[in-house]
Design a protein around this motif. Sequence first.
Motif, PDB file in Angstrom:
ATOM      1  N   ASN A   1      -1.915   5.106  10.243  1.00  0.00           N
ATOM      2  CA  ASN A   1      -2.870   4.208   9.578  1.00  0.00           C
ATOM      3  C   ASN A   1      -3.088   4.586   8.115  1.00  0.00           C
ATOM      4  O   ASN A   1      -4.085   4.205   7.502  1.00  0.00           O
ATOM      5  CB  ASN A   1      -4.219   4.231  10.308  1.00  0.00           C
ATOM      6  CG  ASN A   1      -4.162   3.534  11.656  1.00  0.00           C
ATOM      7  OD1 ASN A   1      -3.464   2.541  11.823  1.00  0.00           O
ATOM      8  ND2 ASN A   1      -4.881   4.065  12.626  1.00  0.00           N
ATOM      9  N   HIS A   2      -2.144   5.310   7.532  1.00  0.00           N
ATOM     10  CA  HIS A   2      -2.326   5.804   6.165  1.00  0.00           C
ATOM     11  C   HIS A   2      -2.558   4.693   5.148  1.00  0.00           C
ATOM     12  O   HIS A   2      -3.326   4.855   4.199  1.00  0.00           O
ATOM     13  CB  HIS A   2      -1.125   6.665   5.749  1.00  0.00           C
ATOM     14  CG  HIS A   2       0.197   5.955   5.774  1.00  0.00           C
ATOM     15  ND1 HIS A   2       0.674   5.213   4.719  1.00  0.00           N
ATOM     16  CD2 HIS A   2       1.149   5.878   6.748  1.00  0.00           C
ATOM     17  CE1 HIS A   2       1.852   4.715   5.028  1.00  0.00           C
ATOM     18  NE2 HIS A   2       2.173   5.094   6.258  1.00  0.00           N
ATOM     19  N   LYS A   3      -1.915   3.548   5.314  1.00  0.00           N
ATOM     20  CA  LYS A   3      -2.098   2.462   4.336  1.00  0.00           C
ATOM     21  C   LYS A   3      -3.511   1.902   4.397  1.00  0.00           C
ATOM     22  O   LYS A   3      -4.128   1.644   3.349  1.00  0.00           O
ATOM     23  CB  LYS A   3      -1.061   1.363   4.561  1.00  0.00           C
ATOM     24  CG  LYS A   3       0.351   1.774   4.175  1.00  0.00           C
ATOM     25  CD  LYS A   3       1.329   0.609   4.277  1.00  0.00           C
ATOM     26  CE  LYS A   3       2.728   1.042   3.832  1.00  0.00           C
ATOM     27  NZ  LYS A   3       3.705  -0.068   3.958  1.00  0.00           N
ATOM     28  N   ALA A   4      -4.031   1.709   5.586  1.00  0.00           N
ATOM     29  CA  ALA A   4      -5.407   1.220   5.725  1.00  0.00           C
ATOM     30  C   ALA A   4      -6.401   2.230   5.165  1.00  0.00           C
ATOM     31  O   ALA A   4      -7.482   1.862   4.710  1.00  0.00           O
ATOM     32  CB  ALA A   4      -5.722   0.927   7.189  1.00  0.00           C
ATOM     33  N   ALA A   5      -6.006   3.504   5.164  1.00  0.00           N
ATOM     34  CA  ALA A   5      -6.872   4.555   4.632  1.00  0.00           C
ATOM     35  C   ALA A   5      -6.702   4.727   3.125  1.00  0.00           C
ATOM     36  O   ALA A   5      -7.398   5.546   2.519  1.00  0.00           O
ATOM     37  CB  ALA A   5      -6.578   5.878   5.334  1.00  0.00           C
ATOM     38  N   GLY A   6      -5.786   3.967   2.528  1.00  0.00           N
ATOM     39  CA  GLY A   6      -5.642   3.985   1.076  1.00  0.00           C
ATOM     40  C   GLY A   6      -4.492   4.798   0.522  1.00  0.00           C
ATOM     41  O   GLY A   6      -4.467   5.076  -0.683  1.00  0.00           O
ATOM     42  N   TYR A   7      -3.508   5.159   1.355  1.00  0.00           N
ATOM     43  CA  TYR A   7      -2.398   5.984   0.894  1.00  0.00           C
ATOM     44  C   TYR A   7      -1.047   5.314   1.184  1.00  0.00           C
ATOM     45  O   TYR A   7      -0.837   4.793   2.284  1.00  0.00           O
ATOM     46  CB  TYR A   7      -2.442   7.362   1.563  1.00  0.00           C
ATOM     47  CG  TYR A   7      -3.632   8.173   1.122  1.00  0.00           C
ATOM     48  CD1 TYR A   7      -3.577   8.967  -0.018  1.00  0.00           C
ATOM     49  CD2 TYR A   7      -4.825   8.136   1.838  1.00  0.00           C
ATOM     50  CE1 TYR A   7      -4.676   9.706  -0.436  1.00  0.00           C
ATOM     51  CE2 TYR A   7      -5.936   8.862   1.429  1.00  0.00           C
ATOM     52  CZ  TYR A   7      -5.851   9.645   0.295  1.00  0.00           C
ATOM     53  OH  TYR A   7      -6.938  10.366  -0.120  1.00  0.00           O
ATOM     54  N   PRO A   8      -0.110   5.356   0.235  1.00  0.00           N
ATOM     55  CA  PRO A   8       1.190   4.705   0.432  1.00  0.00           C
ATOM     56  C   PRO A   8       2.046   5.370   1.496  1.00  0.00           C
ATOM     57  O   PRO A   8       2.847   4.711   2.159  1.00  0.00           O
ATOM     58  CB  PRO A   8       1.855   4.792  -0.948  1.00  0.00           C
ATOM     59  CG  PRO A   8       1.176   5.936  -1.642  1.00  0.00           C
ATOM     60  CD  PRO A   8      -0.238   5.914  -1.141  1.00  0.00           C
ATOM     61  N   THR A   9       1.913   6.689   1.668  1.00  0.00           N
ATOM     62  CA  THR A   9       2.681   7.400   2.692  1.00  0.00           C
ATOM     63  C   THR A   9       1.770   8.337   3.458  1.00  0.00           C
ATOM     64  O   THR A   9       0.707   8.752   2.979  1.00  0.00           O
ATOM     65  CB  THR A   9       3.821   8.238   2.070  1.00  0.00           C
ATOM     66  OG1 THR A   9       3.258   9.359   1.368  1.00  0.00           O
ATOM     67  CG2 THR A   9       4.662   7.409   1.100  1.00  0.00           C
ATOM     68  N   VAL A  10       2.211   8.718   4.646  1.00  0.00           N
ATOM     69  CA  VAL A  10       1.428   9.660   5.439  1.00  0.00           C
ATOM     70  C   VAL A  10       1.405  11.028   4.770  1.00  0.00           C
ATOM     71  O   VAL A  10       0.397  11.747   4.837  1.00  0.00           O
ATOM     72  CB  VAL A  10       1.973   9.746   6.884  1.00  0.00           C
ATOM     73  CG1 VAL A  10       3.373  10.342   6.925  1.00  0.00           C
ATOM     74  CG2 VAL A  10       1.026  10.556   7.767  1.00  0.00           C
ATOM     75  N   GLY A  11       2.484  11.397   4.080  1.00  0.00           N
ATOM     76  CA  GLY A  11       2.508  12.668   3.365  1.00  0.00           C
ATOM     77  C   GLY A  11       1.457  12.734   2.277  1.00  0.00           C
ATOM     78  O   GLY A  11       0.810  13.768   2.077  1.00  0.00           O
TER      79      GLY A  11
END
Length: 276
Positions: free
Chosen positions: A122-132
């Motif tokens: 869910n990294h994109k919904a959390a505001g990040y382009p990648t999980v890294g």
Amino acid sequence: MYPAGFKGRAQRLTDIDVARVGRVIRLGEDEVRAVMEVETLGGGFDKQGRPKNLFEPHRFWIELGAGPKRTAAAEQGLAYPKWGARPYPAESYTRLALAMRIDTSAALRSCSWGLGQILGSNHKAAGYPTVGDMVAAFCDSEQAQLAAMIAFIEAEGLDDDLRRHDWSGFARGYNGPGYATHGYHTRLRDAYAKWQAIPDVLEPSYPKIGRGSRNAAVTVAQSRLLALGFDPRGVDGIFGSDTDAATRAFQKSVGLKDDGIIGPLTWAALIKEMDT
């Protein structure tokens, strides 16, 4: 990229961070703290200074898809098709390290991370382009973890459920349809009741003020407005026409309703702008 051993600066959250970040989307401190408490007892790092982490084998099964990687993971007990098939160990980083040998991205995406236990996928919904990117930020600070939790809540449309105190509705959206099995909604309700009995950080130091107010909070607001380039024509603790004009100009500049009332949203914006 995340630091070696998942050990970054590990900066802890301050009370004002909880108030500031939550109020950006009109959530009170008590609602935000209730979610944090139920998810991670209010702390985002483990004893070693790593983001709290829960590796979920059923998610790894999904992330890997059919093929030799899934087969290898299943043979090592790192992936299986159904949640709850086996009990989780107390510590997840050991299994995460093994999973990363099979597929790093899939392993990171299969973990729940930080204060809000945000699933890596869910990294994109959390505001990040990648999980890294998300994991790296989470290694850095609990403030980043909280901001991601709030971003995810807003992206999933769950902020209204929290404002209405619809604990079942929020739990269903945040933790899935099986939330009732673990009493997630009742634990949220109870945590909220606990925090309701504790005075908020922004009150009474940051009460609602407007034209005619005369108190120390007005002095604080005037000082912040002046520092941000909105001159109230004096820092005297009296909310007159000049302070009203400066307030309206500031509110307009940050996209708030320019009503001249410094309430929760305007206080949050004043604090945020001073921190940036």
